[in-house]
Motif scaffolding. Sequence first.
Motif, short mmCIF file in Angstrom:
data_model
loop_
_atom_site.label_atom_id
_atom_site.label_comp_id
_atom_site.label_asym_id
_atom_site.label_seq_id
_atom_site.Cartn_x
_atom_site.Cartn_y
_atom_site.Cartn_z
N UNK A 145 -4.47 -2.51 1.05
CA UNK A 145 -5.21 -1.31 1.48
C UNK A 145 -4.28 -0.09 1.52
N UNK A 146 -3.04 -0.29 1.95
CA UNK A 146 -2.08 0.81 1.98
C UNK A 146 -1.73 1.31 0.59
N UNK A 147 -1.59 0.38 -0.35
CA UNK A 147 -1.32 0.77 -1.74
C UNK A 147 -2.47 1.64 -2.25
N UNK A 148 -3.69 1.16 -2.03
CA UNK A 148 -4.88 1.90 -2.48
C UNK A 148 -4.89 3.31 -1.89
N UNK A 149 -4.65 3.41 -0.60
CA UNK A 149 -4.69 4.72 0.06
C UNK A 149 -3.63 5.66 -0.51
N UNK A 150 -2.41 5.16 -0.67
CA UNK A 150 -1.35 6.02 -1.19
C UNK A 150 -1.62 6.47 -2.62
N UNK A 151 -2.09 5.56 -3.46
CA UNK A 151 -2.40 5.94 -4.84
C UNK A 151 -3.47 7.02 -4.84
N UNK A 191 5.96 7.34 -11.84
CA UNK A 191 6.32 8.75 -11.68
C UNK A 191 5.90 9.54 -12.91
N UNK A 192 6.18 8.98 -14.09
CA UNK A 192 5.80 9.65 -15.34
C UNK A 192 4.28 9.82 -15.44
N UNK A 193 3.54 8.78 -15.06
CA UNK A 193 2.07 8.87 -15.10
C UNK A 193 1.59 9.94 -14.13
N UNK A 194 2.11 9.92 -12.91
CA UNK A 194 1.58 10.79 -11.86
C UNK A 194 2.04 12.25 -11.97
N UNK A 195 2.98 12.54 -12.87
CA UNK A 195 3.37 13.93 -13.11
C UNK A 195 2.20 14.71 -13.70
N UNK A 196 1.48 14.08 -14.62
CA UNK A 196 0.42 14.80 -15.31
C UNK A 196 -0.99 14.25 -15.04
N UNK A 197 -1.07 13.07 -14.49
CA UNK A 197 -2.37 12.45 -14.27
C UNK A 197 -2.56 12.06 -12.81
N UNK A 198 -3.82 12.02 -12.40
CA UNK A 198 -4.14 11.50 -11.07
C UNK A 198 -4.78 10.13 -11.25
N UNK A 199 -4.59 9.30 -10.25
CA UNK A 199 -5.15 7.95 -10.30
C UNK A 199 -6.04 7.75 -9.08
N UNK A 200 -7.17 7.10 -9.32
CA UNK A 200 -8.06 6.69 -8.23
C UNK A 200 -8.30 5.20 -8.41
N UNK A 201 -8.04 4.43 -7.37
CA UNK A 201 -8.13 2.97 -7.47
C UNK A 201 -8.91 2.42 -6.29
N UNK A 202 -9.59 1.31 -6.53
CA UNK A 202 -10.23 0.57 -5.44
C UNK A 202 -10.03 -0.92 -5.71
N UNK A 203 -9.36 -1.59 -4.75
CA UNK A 203 -9.13 -3.03 -4.85
C UNK A 203 -10.25 -3.78 -4.15
N UNK A 204 -10.72 -4.85 -4.78
CA UNK A 204 -11.68 -5.76 -4.17
C UNK A 204 -11.02 -7.13 -4.12
N UNK A 205 -10.47 -7.46 -2.98
CA UNK A 205 -9.76 -8.73 -2.83
C UNK A 205 -10.75 -9.87 -2.70
N UNK A 206 -10.57 -10.88 -3.51
CA UNK A 206 -11.44 -12.05 -3.48
C UNK A 206 -10.77 -13.24 -2.80
N UNK A 207 -9.43 -13.24 -2.78
CA UNK A 207 -8.73 -14.39 -2.22
C UNK A 207 -7.32 -13.99 -1.82
N UNK A 208 -6.89 -14.48 -0.67
CA UNK A 208 -5.50 -14.36 -0.23
C UNK A 208 -5.07 -15.71 0.28
N UNK A 209 -3.94 -16.19 -0.19
CA UNK A 209 -3.37 -17.45 0.29
C UNK A 209 -1.91 -17.19 0.63
N UNK A 210 -1.48 -17.75 1.74
CA UNK A 210 -0.09 -17.60 2.18
C UNK A 210 0.52 -18.98 2.30
N UNK A 211 1.73 -19.12 1.76
CA UNK A 211 2.48 -20.38 1.87
C UNK A 211 3.91 -20.03 2.24
N UNK A 212 4.20 -20.07 3.52
CA UNK A 212 5.54 -19.72 3.98
C UNK A 212 5.83 -18.25 3.74
N UNK A 213 6.89 -17.98 2.98
CA UNK A 213 7.29 -16.60 2.70
C UNK A 213 6.76 -16.07 1.38
#
Length: 158
Positions: free
Chosen positions: A42-48, A84-106
């Motif tokens: 969610x933080x990545x999406x917001x910053x982008x 950085x090269x992309x964002x110099x001249x272009x803007x990006x709008x993104x939306x992530x739809x997470x379908x699965x998260x699995x955690x195994x230790x680290x």
Amino acid sequence: MKWILAALMAIGLMACASRPVAVTASPDQAKADEAAVRRTIAGIEQQINQGDIGFVNVFANDAVIIAPSSPDVVGIDAIRTMYTDIMKQDSMAVHFSTEEVEVAGDMAFERGTYTLRISDKKTGRVLQDVKNKDLHIFKRQPDGTWKTWRMMVNSTEP
């Protein structure tokens, strides 16, 4: 007889030491880790979407981005340069739809889809408007944060 018992104990200890020990997180820790990975996405999406190049700090130093029809982008410096090269001249709008998260230790992974629109900053012309699949593999850092270690993207189109 004592030396046989001592030898058997030593062999048993060596056998235990040579096998990896499975680390199982408590249910509460597993939920907290999953929530932390979801907050990271969610933080990545917001910053982008805010045009903040600081989102690249979510990548580990040895991160790799794998995308179709292009060479792998290896290491944080190459990743930072690419965005950085992309964002110099272009803007990006993104939306992530997470379908699965699995955690195994680290380690953890997130699987989902995302929409991405890249537009020319000067003209507003849409240069790319896609829906892709993604797979992020995260590593927990010494400070407890999660960073993207590997990222793979693929088109949802046949």
